[in-house]
Enzyme design. Structure first.
Site, mmCIF file in Angstrom:
data_model
loop_
_atom_site.group_PDB
_atom_site.id
_atom_site.type_symbol
_atom_site.label_atom_id
_atom_site.label_comp_id
_atom_site.label_asym_id
_atom_site.label_seq_id
_atom_site.Cartn_x
_atom_site.Cartn_y
_atom_site.Cartn_z
ATOM 1 N N TRP A 102 1.232 -1.411 0.209
ATOM 2 C CA TRP A 102 0.012 0.143 -0.276
ATOM 3 C C TRP A 102 0.675 1.626 -0.149
ATOM 4 C CZ3 TRP A 102 -4.233 -0.843 -1.959
ATOM 5 C CH2 TRP A 102 -5.073 -2.258 -1.615
ATOM 6 N N ASP A 172 -1.517 6.693 6.511
ATOM 7 C CA ASP A 172 -2.518 5.738 6.180
ATOM 8 C C ASP A 172 -2.775 4.971 7.333
ATOM 9 O OD1 ASP A 172 -4.006 4.370 5.070
ATOM 10 O OD2 ASP A 172 -2.986 3.314 3.377
ATOM 11 N N LYS A 196 -12.874 -1.770 7.634
ATOM 12 C CA LYS A 196 -11.930 -2.686 8.741
ATOM 13 C C LYS A 196 -12.051 -2.347 10.096
ATOM 14 C CE LYS A 196 -8.067 -3.447 5.518
ATOM 15 N NZ LYS A 196 -8.170 -2.838 4.505
#
Length: 361
Positions: A102, A172, A196
């Site tokens: 990511w 992030d 999540k």
């Protein structure tokens, strides 16, 4: 379903109590005759949902007054580009710490917009650890520093964020927000897809220092401007109303459980159960991440060979375990240990792993 143990990496489980409350109220909100998704986002009824969710996030994360909270869309992936569009000028470089797939994607999108540089990376070690990172002596032409707090694919996590200098730090936190306290003194912006730990897919949380917001690019189209969304309190366009409602219920649930500190304690307790199985397996189970960099949210491991991995995953599925396969890019197995995964489910998984090892070791 009581016979399903959901360890999906995302979208991931939502607390059962939240789903029960949503079922009772979401589709006829406050006896209004309207579902949350049907109400005007300009109505007082919806605004109550919207601003209550913001206030609850501020409270449980202890967000200082000098930060704004935004509800945006497009997932965390849109933020990869939006950050660079707002904060990367022609005269500067954006600095990235690479700790997994990511962070690589975030770097790639920013590189399409302006100049970037890699501050630190653990790619040469297959992303098995969090690299040593010094943010206190960066060049003055660094626009910002970008970190990824938890790495879902490789199973590593920053246990502590590095000290910073005057260069803005952007993180992030899509896969570990609401599971740990945040040292706001060392951070200027946090963003996270909600699916999540913070609810359902559809809303992206952005928490930004106001002084950083003031430095944002003024020439962007309004839909890509953080300033525009902040000025309109995330109501510039129609927000993902249903997803924001669920985030509000999740923050209520976290408060009822004992707050972020209790979420952190539970994450440690649950993750340690699985790591204990791995560490005591005589390498029948082999963890990917180095111990000092292990994630509490995503536990990645391999078995002695692919044939055994397939057997493990097949038998696990037959027992009701969902989502234990590793990411398609790396294979292996993965246990995603988000807030809503009950301790009881982790205990059942631990026992299954021990039994499988006894039968196949």
């Amino acid at each position: 379903m009581s016979n399903v143990y959901n360890f999906n990496p995302g979208p991931s489980p939502i607390p059962a109590e939240v789903l029960t409350k949503a079922k009772a109220n979401m589709f006829n909100y406050e006896q209004s005759g309207m579902a949350v998704m049907e109400m005007s986002h300009r109505s007082p009824l919806y605004e109550g949902i919207h601003f209550r969710a913001m206030d609850q996030l501020k409270d449980i994360l202890q967000i200082p007054d000098e930060f704004d909270i935004l509800f945006l869309q497009g997932g965390a992936s849109l933020q990869f580009a939006m950050i660079a569009l707002n904060f990367l000028s022609e005269q500067k470089k954006a600095g990235y710490v690479l700790t997994g797939s990511w962070s690589e994607k975030a770097l790639k999108e920013a590189s399409a917009i302006g100049e970037t540089t890699i501050i630190a990376s653990s790619k040469d070690n297959q992303y098995r650890h969090i690299p040593q990172t010094d943010l206190t002596n960066l060049p003055n032409d660094t626009a910002y520093v970008h970190l990824t707090s938890n790495n879902t694919i490789y199973g590593t996590q920053w246990s502590q964020f590095p000290d910073r200098s005057k260069i803005p730090v952007i993180i992030d936190m899509s896969s570990d927000i609401l599971s740990r306290t945040i040292p706001w003194e060392n951070i200027d912006m946090v963003y996270a897809g909600a699916q999540k730990n913070a609810g359902m897919s559809g809303v992206t949380l952005v928490i930004m220092r106001k002084t950083l917001l003031e430095s944002a690019n003024n020439t962007l189209p309004p839909s890509l401007s953080y300033k525009q969304h902040a000025d309109k309190q995330s109501l510039y366009n129609t927000p993902p109303t249903g997803a924001i409602y669920i985030t509000g219920l999740v923050t209520e649930w976290i408060t009822q459980q004992g707050g972020i500190e209790e979420m952190a304690r539970q994450a440690e307790k649950k993750a340690q159960m699985i790591y204990d199985v791995i560490d005591n397996s005589n390498r029948f189970y082999t963890g990917h991440a180095e111990p000092a960099s292990r994630s509490l949210m995503n536990i990645t491991f391999r078995l002695p060979n692919e044939e055994l991995e397939k057997k493990f995953l097949t038998e696990a599925k037959e027992k009701g375990f969902i989502g234990l396969n590793g990411h398609r890019s790396v294979g292996g197995c993965r246990v995603s240990n988000y807030n809503a995964v009950p301790v009881e489910h982790v205990i059942v998984l631990k026992e299954f792993m021990e039994h499988f090892m006894e039968q196949n070791g």
